[in-house]
Design a protein around this motif. Structure first.
Motif, PDB file in Angstrom:
ATOM      1  N   PHE A 267      -0.902   6.741 -11.348  1.00 30.41           N
ATOM      2  CA  PHE A 267      -2.256   6.039 -11.828  1.00 30.41           C
ATOM      3  C   PHE A 267      -3.022   6.850 -12.684  1.00 30.41           C
ATOM      4  N   GLY A 268      -3.115   8.191 -12.277  1.00 27.99           N
ATOM      5  CA  GLY A 268      -4.049   9.144 -12.979  1.00 27.99           C
ATOM      6  C   GLY A 268      -3.427   9.411 -14.408  1.00 27.99           C
TER       7      GLY A 268
ATOM      8  N   TRP B 214       0.899  -1.126  -0.047  1.00 24.40           N
ATOM      9  CA  TRP B 214      -0.136   0.032   0.116  1.00 24.40           C
ATOM     10  C   TRP B 214       0.776   1.314  -0.011  1.00 24.40           C
TER      11      TRP B 214
ATOM     12  N   THR C 160      -4.228   6.211 -16.427  1.00 21.43           N
ATOM     13  CA  THR C 160      -5.675   6.019 -16.627  1.00 21.43           C
ATOM     14  C   THR C 160      -6.148   7.122 -17.878  1.00 21.43           C
TER      15      THR C 160
ATOM     16  N   ALA D 289      -2.756  -3.493  -9.159  1.00 17.75           N
ATOM     17  CA  ALA D 289      -3.420  -2.252  -9.405  1.00 17.75           C
ATOM     18  C   ALA D 289      -3.889  -1.921 -10.952  1.00 17.75           C
TER      19      ALA D 289
ATOM     20  N   VAL E 230       1.387   1.779  -3.572  1.00 19.92           N
ATOM     21  CA  VAL E 230       0.181   2.482  -4.148  1.00 19.92           C
ATOM     22  C   VAL E 230       0.013   4.053  -3.864  1.00 19.92           C
ATOM     23  N   ARG E 231       0.157   4.469  -2.691  1.00 24.99           N
ATOM     24  CA  ARG E 231      -0.071   5.643  -2.353  1.00 24.99           C
ATOM     25  C   ARG E 231       1.094   6.483  -2.869  1.00 24.99           C
ATOM     26  N   GLU E 232       2.267   6.082  -3.206  1.00 23.85           N
ATOM     27  CA  GLU E 232       3.378   7.135  -3.830  1.00 23.85           C
ATOM     28  C   GLU E 232       2.985   6.993  -5.053  1.00 23.85           C
ATOM     29  N   HIS E 233       2.206   6.273  -5.805  1.00 25.24           N
ATOM     30  CA  HIS E 233       2.260   6.585  -7.305  1.00 25.24           C
ATOM     31  C   HIS E 233       0.789   6.699  -7.653  1.00 25.24           C
ATOM     32  N   TYR E 234       0.123   7.451  -7.075  1.00 25.08           N
ATOM     33  CA  TYR E 234      -1.399   7.936  -7.418  1.00 25.08           C
ATOM     34  C   TYR E 234      -1.143   8.842  -8.644  1.00 25.08           C
TER      35      TYR E 234
END
Length: 216
Positions: free
Chosen positions: A20-21, A10, A24, A187, A13-17
């Motif tokens: 992800f945006g 996790w 996407t 993810a 995951v938090r470090e790569h928000y």
């Protein structure tokens, strides 16, 4: 992957928000642009096939042949011509979209009752006005059914483009495979499925808005 390492990191995951945006947004562009282009081509082509029945068999054969071609092979062939641009992915996915939408447009138009066409003609509708105001609205449920299939398929197939460097969320799969790290893979799966479900529901809602008379 280390056996003691958790299935999902996790903190990663938090470090790569932000990543992800960005991925996407790229994924959406690569998925939806072929659907839009395919719709712009398939509607007039489907109308022609519905009007002139002899045109439909060769067109259907052509789009089915295109649909049978492996996506990765098309990506690799186009690399020599389009390079590392979005068109390397968009062109093959547009061809796949045509293979789904053209039959749906033709089937939708053929389901319009002859009596409805005759009534519109008797009311003074020109062929173009009858098509736009009567035939296409009746064909909307069948056309949108094809759009749903094409959209969900494209959202899935875009990921294959990561193998040639253009894949949106597919980049997370490649990263996870290269590093033997499951978190980016999971993810990517979650985000891809979420996009597919979201746009499928959006198209269902669009159909209900365009055809308020149809049964739920």
């Amino acid at each position: 992957m280390n056996e003691d390492e958790p299935l999902v990191r996790w903190d990663w995951v938090r470090e790569h928000y932000g990543l992800f945006g960005d991925l996407t947004a790229e994924h959406l562009k690569l998925s939806l642009l072929p659907v839009l282009l395919g719709l712009l081509v398939s509607v007039p082509l489907g109308v022609l096939c519905a009007r002139w029945r002899g045109l439909y068999p060769p067109v259907l054969t052509a789009v089915n042949v295109l649909y049978s071609l492996p996506s990765l092979a098309l990506f690799l062939v186009l690399l020599d011509y389009t390079g590392l641009s979005i068109w390397t992915v968009v062109i093959p996915l547009t061809l796949y979209t045509l293979a789904v939408l053209v039959p749906n447009v033709v089937d939708g138009l053929r389901q319009v009752p002859d009596g409805t066409r005759q009534a519109a003609t008797a009311m003074g509708y020109t062929p173009l006005r009858r098509l736009v105001a009567v035939e296409l609205p009746i064909a909307v449920p069948v056309i949108i059914a094809g759009l749903r299939v094409a959209t969900v398929s494209n959202i899935s197939l875009v990921s294959v483009g990561a193998l040639v460097g253009i894949g949106g969320l597919g980049s997370l799969f490649k990263t996870g495979f290269d590093l033997q790290f499951t978190t980016p893979v999971l993810a990517g799966i979650v985000l891809t499925v979420a996009l597919a479900v979201l746009f499928d529901l959006a198209l269902v809602l669009l159909q209900r808005l365009l055809t308020p008379w149809s049964p739920r």
